[in-house]
Every structure is written in C-alpha cells, then in structure tokens.
Design a protein around this motif. Structure first.
Motif, short mmCIF file in Angstrom:
data_model
loop_
_atom_site.label_atom_id
_atom_site.label_comp_id
_atom_site.label_asym_id
_atom_site.label_seq_id
_atom_site.Cartn_x
_atom_site.Cartn_y
_atom_site.Cartn_z
N THR A 1 45.10 36.37 37.73
CA THR A 1 43.92 36.39 38.70
C THR A 1 43.01 37.61 38.20
O THR A 1 41.51 37.35 38.09
N LEU A 2 43.50 38.81 37.87
CA LEU A 2 42.66 39.74 37.50
C LEU A 2 42.03 39.37 36.17
O LEU A 2 40.94 40.10 35.68
N VAL A 3 42.84 38.94 35.21
CA VAL A 3 42.20 38.46 33.86
C VAL A 3 41.00 37.68 34.04
O VAL A 3 40.15 37.72 33.41
N VAL A 4 41.02 36.69 34.71
CA VAL A 4 40.07 35.82 35.20
C VAL A 4 38.83 36.29 35.73
O VAL A 4 37.87 36.19 35.12
N LEU A 5 39.34 37.16 36.78
CA LEU A 5 38.12 37.83 37.35
C LEU A 5 37.11 38.79 36.26
O LEU A 5 36.08 39.01 36.19
N LEU A 6 37.93 39.46 35.72
CA LEU A 6 37.49 40.37 34.59
C LEU A 6 36.63 39.43 33.54
O LEU A 6 35.54 39.90 33.11
N ALA A 7 37.22 38.45 33.17
CA ALA A 7 36.33 37.78 32.29
C ALA A 7 35.08 37.07 32.62
O ALA A 7 34.09 37.14 32.21
N VAL A 8 35.09 36.83 33.89
CA VAL A 8 34.11 36.13 34.60
C VAL A 8 33.00 37.08 34.79
O VAL A 8 31.78 37.10 34.51
N LEU A 9 33.26 38.38 35.29
CA LEU A 9 32.55 39.56 35.32
C LEU A 9 31.82 39.90 33.87
O LEU A 9 30.68 40.27 34.08
N VAL A 10 32.71 39.92 32.81
CA VAL A 10 32.12 40.38 31.57
C VAL A 10 31.07 39.15 31.13
O VAL A 10 30.00 39.62 30.65
N THR A 11 31.60 37.84 31.20
CA THR A 11 30.44 36.71 30.69
C THR A 11 29.33 37.19 31.63
O THR A 11 28.12 36.67 31.06
N ARG A 12 29.23 37.14 32.82
CA ARG A 12 28.24 37.21 33.75
C ARG A 12 27.27 38.34 33.69
O ARG A 12 26.03 38.33 33.65
N ALA A 13 27.76 39.34 33.17
CA ALA A 13 27.07 40.76 32.68
C ALA A 13 26.44 40.53 31.31
O ALA A 13 25.70 41.41 31.00
N GLY A 14 26.66 39.33 30.64
CA GLY A 14 26.11 39.36 29.42
C GLY A 14 26.58 40.08 28.12
O GLY A 14 26.05 40.56 27.22
N LEU A 15 27.83 40.73 28.44
CA LEU A 15 28.63 41.64 27.49
C LEU A 15 29.16 40.84 26.40
O LEU A 15 29.68 41.24 25.48
N MET A 16 29.30 39.54 26.41
CA MET A 16 30.21 38.62 25.61
C MET A 16 29.43 37.33 25.09
O MET A 16 28.60 36.87 25.94
N HIS B 1 52.71 37.75 38.48
CA HIS B 1 52.08 36.93 37.37
C HIS B 1 50.91 36.22 37.81
O HIS B 1 49.79 36.27 37.28
N VAL B 2 50.86 35.77 39.12
CA VAL B 2 49.68 35.07 39.72
C VAL B 2 48.71 36.17 39.73
O VAL B 2 47.36 36.06 39.60
N LEU B 3 48.77 37.42 40.43
CA LEU B 3 47.69 38.50 40.48
C LEU B 3 47.37 39.01 39.20
O LEU B 3 46.15 39.25 39.14
N GLY B 4 48.16 39.24 38.27
CA GLY B 4 47.84 39.62 36.70
C GLY B 4 46.78 38.51 36.26
O GLY B 4 45.98 39.00 35.66
#
Length: 51
Positions: free
Chosen positions: A36-51, A31-34
């Motif tokens: 963490t992956l969701v949060v990392l993906l959300a950060v990358l998407v927002t930093r890339a300006g895709l959202m 659960h923790v790793l899952g």
C-alpha cells in the motif's frame, strides 16, 4: 558453576537477541501495508509530475 549461579540461571529467562526466530508478527499485514505504501508513493510521484 556453583549451586547458586546454576539456581539463578535456572529461573531467569535467556537473553533475547532479536534473531529471526523472535519475529512472530502477522506477515500478511506487513506485506499489505508495504505494498500500500509503494502504491501510494507511486501515485504521489506521478501526480506531482516527477515521472
């Protein structure tokens, strides 16, 4: 069943089918790793300006 086949099946383990009872891993780590992956993906998407 013959005596030979019953003797063989007595000493051989049953075949594992991979059902839910076989999953004995650490649940909290998954659960923790899952999450963490969701949060990392959300950060990358927002930093890339895709959202």
């Amino acid at each position: 069943m013959t005596s030979t086949s019953s003797a063989v099946t007595r000493f051989l383990p049953r075949a594992r089918t991979g059902g839910p009872a076989d999953d004995q891993g650490p649940k909290i780590l998954e659960h923790v790793l899952g999450w963490t992956l969701v949060v990392l993906l959300a950060v990358l998407v927002t930093r890339a300006g895709l959202m």
